[in-house]
Design a protein around this motif. Structure first.
Motif, PDB file in Angstrom:
ATOM      1  N   ASP A   3       0.803  -1.223   0.000  1.00  0.00           N
ATOM      2  CA  ASP A   3       0.000   0.000   0.000  1.00  0.00           C
ATOM      3  C   ASP A   3       0.837   1.274   0.000  1.00  0.00           C
ATOM      4  OD1 ASP A   3      -0.907  -0.026   3.554  1.00  0.00           O
ATOM      5  OD2 ASP A   3       1.014   0.028   2.554  1.00  0.00           O
ATOM      6  N   GLY A   4       2.129   1.164  -0.147  1.00  0.00           N
ATOM      7  CA  GLY A   4       2.982   2.344  -0.191  1.00  0.00           C
ATOM      8  C   GLY A   4       3.351   2.894   1.175  1.00  0.00           C
ATOM      9  N   ASN A   5       2.831   2.345   2.268  1.00  0.00           N
ATOM     10  CA  ASN A   5       3.198   2.804   3.608  1.00  0.00           C
ATOM     11  C   ASN A   5       4.626   2.408   3.924  1.00  0.00           C
ATOM     12  OD1 ASN A   5       0.625   3.791   4.006  1.00  0.00           O
ATOM     13  ND2 ASN A   5      -0.079   1.913   5.008  1.00  0.00           N
ATOM     14  N   ARG A   6       5.269   3.226   4.756  1.00  0.00           N
ATOM     15  CA  ARG A   6       6.609   2.872   5.201  1.00  0.00           C
ATOM     16  C   ARG A   6       6.585   1.536   5.906  1.00  0.00           C
ATOM     17  NH1 ARG A   6       9.537   7.932   7.957  1.00  0.00           N
ATOM     18  NH2 ARG A   6       8.822   9.354   6.378  1.00  0.00           N
ATOM     19  N   GLY A   7       7.571   0.724   5.598  1.00  0.00           N
ATOM     20  CA  GLY A   7       7.667  -0.572   6.261  1.00  0.00           C
ATOM     21  C   GLY A   7       6.814  -1.643   5.624  1.00  0.00           C
ATOM     22  N   ALA A   8       6.007  -1.279   4.641  1.00  0.00           N
ATOM     23  CA  ALA A   8       5.175  -2.279   3.978  1.00  0.00           C
ATOM     24  C   ALA A   8       6.077  -3.233   3.205  1.00  0.00           C
ATOM     25  CB  ALA A   8       4.180  -1.613   3.037  1.00  0.00           C
ATOM     26  N   GLN A   9       5.803  -4.502   3.302  1.00  0.00           N
ATOM     27  CA  GLN A   9       6.591  -5.523   2.621  1.00  0.00           C
ATOM     28  C   GLN A   9       5.917  -5.903   1.309  1.00  0.00           C
ATOM     29  OE1 GLN A   9       9.563  -6.776   3.808  1.00  0.00           O
ATOM     30  NE2 GLN A   9       9.320  -5.090   5.248  1.00  0.00           N
ATOM     31  N   PRO A  10       6.716  -6.128   0.269  1.00  0.00           N
ATOM     32  CA  PRO A  10       6.120  -6.579  -0.988  1.00  0.00           C
ATOM     33  C   PRO A  10       5.507  -7.960  -0.802  1.00  0.00           C
ATOM     34  CG  PRO A  10       8.513  -6.724  -1.099  1.00  0.00           C
ATOM     35  CD  PRO A  10       8.159  -6.051   0.203  1.00  0.00           C
ATOM     36  N   GLU A  11       4.473  -8.239  -1.584  1.00  0.00           N
ATOM     37  CA  GLU A  11       3.888  -9.581  -1.551  1.00  0.00           C
ATOM     38  C   GLU A  11       4.910 -10.563  -2.079  1.00  0.00           C
ATOM     39  OE1 GLU A  11      -0.048 -10.222  -3.109  1.00  0.00           O
ATOM     40  OE2 GLU A  11      -0.501  -8.096  -2.839  1.00  0.00           O
TER      41      GLU A  11
END
Length: 181
Positions: A3-11
């Motif tokens: 979702d573009g949030n910091r810390g978000a991990q790619p699927e």
């Protein structure tokens, strides 16, 4: 990215299920996954097929780069063992079409089709390498043979350094004795 949030991990790719290919690179959520557009454009550019050839087909990845074509719609992801036909291998340096896909769609190809003479076609079906006359592209080709006035795709060949390497799967290789025909 999720979702573009910091810390978000790619699927991540889950090799135990079928995931529908994203339509375009902008829709991609799994790094390295091919898109529907890329897959179709590859077939169009490599083999000269019409874009319309793949209307009505959905494309799915199971495993790392194993693309399947399915002539229907279902929800994604799908936890099934098989879905349609194996179609293309991606996530490697050179994409490789499958024998099933070449035999299904190869009749419509007008580029990178190597029409083999009878002895060459027999050798190809046995899984043997040959050295046919070819002045086209190197790489994966559609190996074909003239039958009953039409060109019929046999399978996938890899053409390098003047040699056609048969990629006929071992379980589909055949030996023909012309004296018994």
């Amino acid at each position: 990215m999720t979702d573009g949030n910091r810390g978000a991990q790619p699927e991540r790719n889950d090799g135990s299920r079928f995931d529908r290919l994203p339509a375009t690179p902008d829709d991609r959520t799994v790094e390295g996954r091919a898109t529907r557009r890329e897959v179709i454009e590859w077939w169009v550019e490599r083999f000269g097929l019409d874009l319309e050839t793949f209307e009505g087909y959905t494309f799915w990845e199971k495993g790392a780069g194993k693309i399947w074509a399915f002539a229907d719609e279902i929800e994604s992801p799908a936890a099934v063992e098989g879905l349609g036909m194996t179609f293309l291998r991606t996530r490697q340096e050179h994409w490789k079409p499958t024998t099933d896909a070449v035999q299904r769609f190869g009749r419509e190809a007008d580029r990178n089709v190597l029409v083999l003479e009878e002895a060459e076609a027999r050798a190809f079906l046995r899984g043997a390498d040959t050295d046919p006359a070819w002045d086209g592209d190197w790489g994966y080709l559609i190996a074909a043979h003239g039958i009953a006035g039409a060109v019929e795709p046999i399978g996938v060949g890899l053409y390098l350094y003047g040699e056609l390497r048969s990629r006929m799967p071992k379980g589909r290789q055949r030996e023909f004795d012309p004296r018994q025909e």
